[in-house]
Design an enzyme around this catalytic site. Structure first.
Site, mmCIF file in Angstrom:
data_model
loop_
_atom_site.group_PDB
_atom_site.id
_atom_site.type_symbol
_atom_site.label_atom_id
_atom_site.label_comp_id
_atom_site.label_asym_id
_atom_site.label_seq_id
_atom_site.Cartn_x
_atom_site.Cartn_y
_atom_site.Cartn_z
ATOM 1 N N ASP A 185 -50.850 -49.993 -20.992
ATOM 2 C CA ASP A 185 -50.597 -48.603 -21.382
ATOM 3 C C ASP A 185 -51.096 -48.261 -22.780
ATOM 4 O OD1 ASP A 185 -49.450 -47.365 -19.274
ATOM 5 O OD2 ASP A 185 -47.393 -47.934 -19.780
ATOM 6 N N ARG B 151 -55.286 -56.822 -30.884
ATOM 7 C CA ARG B 151 -54.512 -55.601 -31.099
ATOM 8 C C ARG B 151 -55.082 -54.987 -32.377
ATOM 9 N NH1 ARG B 151 -50.449 -59.055 -28.806
ATOM 10 N NH2 ARG B 151 -49.971 -58.257 -26.724
ATOM 11 N N THR C 97 -52.474 -56.410 -17.262
ATOM 12 C CA THR C 97 -51.310 -56.932 -17.999
ATOM 13 C C THR C 97 -50.471 -57.797 -17.069
ATOM 14 O OG1 THR C 97 -49.184 -56.380 -19.027
ATOM 15 C CG2 THR C 97 -50.099 -54.717 -17.580
ATOM 16 N N GLY D 143 -52.609 -57.752 -24.654
ATOM 17 C CA GLY D 143 -52.407 -59.132 -24.192
ATOM 18 C C GLY D 143 -53.403 -59.488 -23.095
ATOM 19 N N ASP E 66 -46.189 -53.392 -15.863
ATOM 20 C CA ASP E 66 -45.439 -52.216 -16.322
ATOM 21 C C ASP E 66 -46.333 -50.993 -16.549
ATOM 22 O OD1 ASP E 66 -46.728 -53.328 -18.471
ATOM 23 O OD2 ASP E 66 -45.112 -52.974 -19.897
ATOM 24 N N ARG F 85 -41.557 -58.269 -22.894
ATOM 25 C CA ARG F 85 -40.809 -57.742 -24.048
ATOM 26 C C ARG F 85 -40.103 -56.456 -23.671
ATOM 27 N NH1 ARG F 85 -44.727 -57.440 -28.631
ATOM 28 N NH2 ARG F 85 -44.633 -59.692 -28.562
HETATM 29 P P1 ADP Z 1 -51.295 -53.007 -23.957
HETATM 30 O O1 ADP Z 1 -52.628 -52.365 -23.805
HETATM 31 O O2 ADP Z 1 -51.204 -54.314 -23.230
HETATM 32 O O3 ADP Z 1 -50.152 -52.056 -23.682
HETATM 33 P P2 ADP Z 1 -50.775 -52.742 -26.804
HETATM 34 O O4 ADP Z 1 -49.639 -51.787 -26.638
HETATM 35 O O5 ADP Z 1 -50.646 -53.836 -27.803
HETATM 36 O O6 ADP Z 1 -51.169 -53.477 -25.464
HETATM 37 O O7 ADP Z 1 -52.073 -51.863 -27.136
HETATM 38 C C1 ADP Z 1 -53.320 -52.455 -27.303
HETATM 39 C C2 ADP Z 1 -54.090 -51.682 -28.325
HETATM 40 O O8 ADP Z 1 -54.329 -50.347 -27.876
HETATM 41 C C3 ADP Z 1 -53.388 -51.494 -29.662
HETATM 42 O O9 ADP Z 1 -53.516 -52.619 -30.503
HETATM 43 C C4 ADP Z 1 -54.133 -50.314 -30.233
HETATM 44 O O10 ADP Z 1 -55.386 -50.689 -30.758
HETATM 45 C C5 ADP Z 1 -54.390 -49.467 -28.980
HETATM 46 N N1 ADP Z 1 -53.328 -48.449 -28.867
HETATM 47 C C6 ADP Z 1 -52.047 -48.625 -28.482
HETATM 48 N N2 ADP Z 1 -51.366 -47.483 -28.536
HETATM 49 C C7 ADP Z 1 -52.226 -46.533 -28.974
HETATM 50 C C8 ADP Z 1 -52.129 -45.131 -29.261
HETATM 51 N N3 ADP Z 1 -50.984 -44.473 -29.081
HETATM 52 N N4 ADP Z 1 -53.228 -44.499 -29.708
HETATM 53 C C9 ADP Z 1 -54.390 -45.167 -29.882
HETATM 54 N N5 ADP Z 1 -54.552 -46.461 -29.637
HETATM 55 C C10 ADP Z 1 -53.497 -47.161 -29.191
HETATM 56 O O1 F6P Z 2 -49.193 -59.249 -22.257
HETATM 57 C C1 F6P Z 2 -47.878 -58.817 -22.227
HETATM 58 C C2 F6P Z 2 -47.035 -59.763 -23.020
HETATM 59 O O2 F6P Z 2 -47.239 -61.047 -22.530
HETATM 60 C C3 F6P Z 2 -45.567 -59.435 -23.025
HETATM 61 O O3 F6P Z 2 -44.876 -59.880 -21.911
HETATM 62 C C4 F6P Z 2 -45.128 -60.091 -24.280
HETATM 63 O O4 F6P Z 2 -43.979 -59.508 -24.755
HETATM 64 C C5 F6P Z 2 -46.276 -59.879 -25.202
HETATM 65 O O5 F6P Z 2 -47.410 -59.752 -24.373
HETATM 66 C C6 F6P Z 2 -46.440 -60.984 -26.188
HETATM 67 O O6 F6P Z 2 -47.674 -60.892 -26.785
HETATM 68 P P1 F6P Z 2 -48.174 -61.791 -27.993
HETATM 69 O O7 F6P Z 2 -47.470 -63.071 -27.952
HETATM 70 O O8 F6P Z 2 -49.644 -61.901 -27.759
HETATM 71 O O9 F6P Z 2 -47.875 -60.992 -29.211
#
Ligand code: ADP
Ligand code: F6P
Length: 336
Positions: A119, A88, A141, A27, A145, A187
């Protein structure tokens, strides 16, 4: 020169960082541009070449890689969103995707990659680190978190945006003596809800971390507040609990008090970053390059106990964070 010395020198040259890549992932968050700008300008000042990867890991796998000059990041520090775009990417979660991503970094001479995200993005960076790409994670973010840091890029802007929106809802809610249930983002994390709950003087905060809320008790509390002369009743509901619209209907039916639902939504993710987000993101971006210049890599930058710090990426990802029970408890006391 002995063979051992020659090998040592060769290893040193191999290990040298010449080109730094930077991407934003997950995000978007206000302040990401300030971090990109700082990576680019600190990198160039220290003699590195800087490349931007568009659309996060998705763009990396598609080889959407551009050279970045100091002028490419002009006029960006005050802008929300991310000039590199974000995405993503499911493929990055697979071994095949990770190996391809590491190979593309090598192909484009990206010796070190700065990943700005949450994360999940750091988990992707950790996989790249295991495949020999030097990485630095910057916490970006709006959810706050990330365990290793008290500050994440974007939270300050987002929480202020939400707070101002809630103030406006409160005005009309008071005028009509209504109950208002307002959904903020988060979320999996209740930090936005908790901070708004305290900052906006909400009567009740519903967070994913305290999922077992008791709706009958909530109804009773709304009635009790009415009896005590309160002119409105504000509930901040985190996205992770959801069901805001239906909850409003149920509460109105049970209390007989007009209840309205507001979902603030994605406006919390946009907008011009606050001063704090600009300054902290700039500091973290510059710090990422400083670390690399000093031969430190596979680190995550954080802010802890009033200082900018860095952790080994594996250590950072193994840390746990808990919402403050103290702040949650006082939020109830402050709403009597
Ligand atoms: P955030 O970085 O805000 O936590 P996401 O959880 O959507 O957001 O993760 C962003 C991107 O990081 C994912 O779309 C994916 O490409 C990569 N990613 C997430 N988890 C993993 C993982 N366990 N191993 C490798 N890549 C990951
Ligand atoms: O960036 C974090 C966040 O805004 C969360 O609070 C929310 O749950 C999620 O992203 C929503 O992401 P999107 O609408 O881009 O799928």
């Amino acid at each position: 020169m002995t063979e051992a010395k020659r090998r040592e020198l060769m290893d040193e040259i191999e290990d040298q960082i010449r080109t730094i890549g930077v991407l934003t992932s997950g995000g978007d968050a206000p302040g990401m541009n300030a971090a990109i700008r700082a990576v680019v300008r600190t990198g160039l000042s220290k003699g590195f070449k800087v490349r931007g990867i568009r659309r996060g890991y998705h763009g990396l796998l598609k080889e959407e890689i551009i050279d970045l000059s100091a002028r490419d990041v002009s006029d960006t520090i005050q802008r929300g969103g991310t000039i590199l775009q974000t995405a993503r990417c499911q493929s990055m979660r697979t071994e095949e995707g990770q190996q391809k991503a590491a190979a593309i970094c090598k192909k484009y001479g990206i010796d070190a990659l700065v990943v700005i995200g949450g994360d999940g993005s750091f988990a992707g960076a950790q996989k790249l680190a295991n495949l020999g790409v030097k990485v630095i994670g910057l916490p970006g973010t709006i959810d706050l978190d990330i365990a290793c840091t008290d500050y994440t890029i974007g939270f300050d802007t987002a929480v202020n945006t939400a707070m101002e929106a809630i103030d406006k809802v409160r005005d009309t809610s008071t005028s009509h003596e209504r109950c208002s249930i307002i959904e903020v983002m988060g979320r999996d994390a209740g930090y936005l809800a908790l901070w708004c709950g305290i900052a906006n003087g909400a009567e009740r905060i519903l967070m994913p971390e305290e999922h077992d809320y008791d709706e009958a008790a909530l109804v009773e509390d709304i009635m009790e507040c009415k009896r005590r002369g309160k002119k409105n009743y504000i509930i901040i509901n985190a996205e992770g609990i959801g069901d805001t619209m239906n909850m409003a209907k149920r509460l109105e039916e049970a209390t007989g008090i007009e209840t309205r639902a507001t979902i603030i939504g994605h406006m919390q993710r946009g907008g011009s970053p606050t001063c704090k987000d600009r300054v902290y993101a700039s500091t973290m971006g510059a710090m990422a390059v400083e670390l690399l210049a000093n031969g430190k890599y596979n680190r995550v930058v954080g802010y802890s106990n009033g200082e900018f710090v860095d952790y080994d990426i594996n250590e950072a990802l193994s840390m746990k964070k808990h919402i403050s029970n103290f702040q949650y408890d006082i939020s109830k006391m402050l709403a009597i």
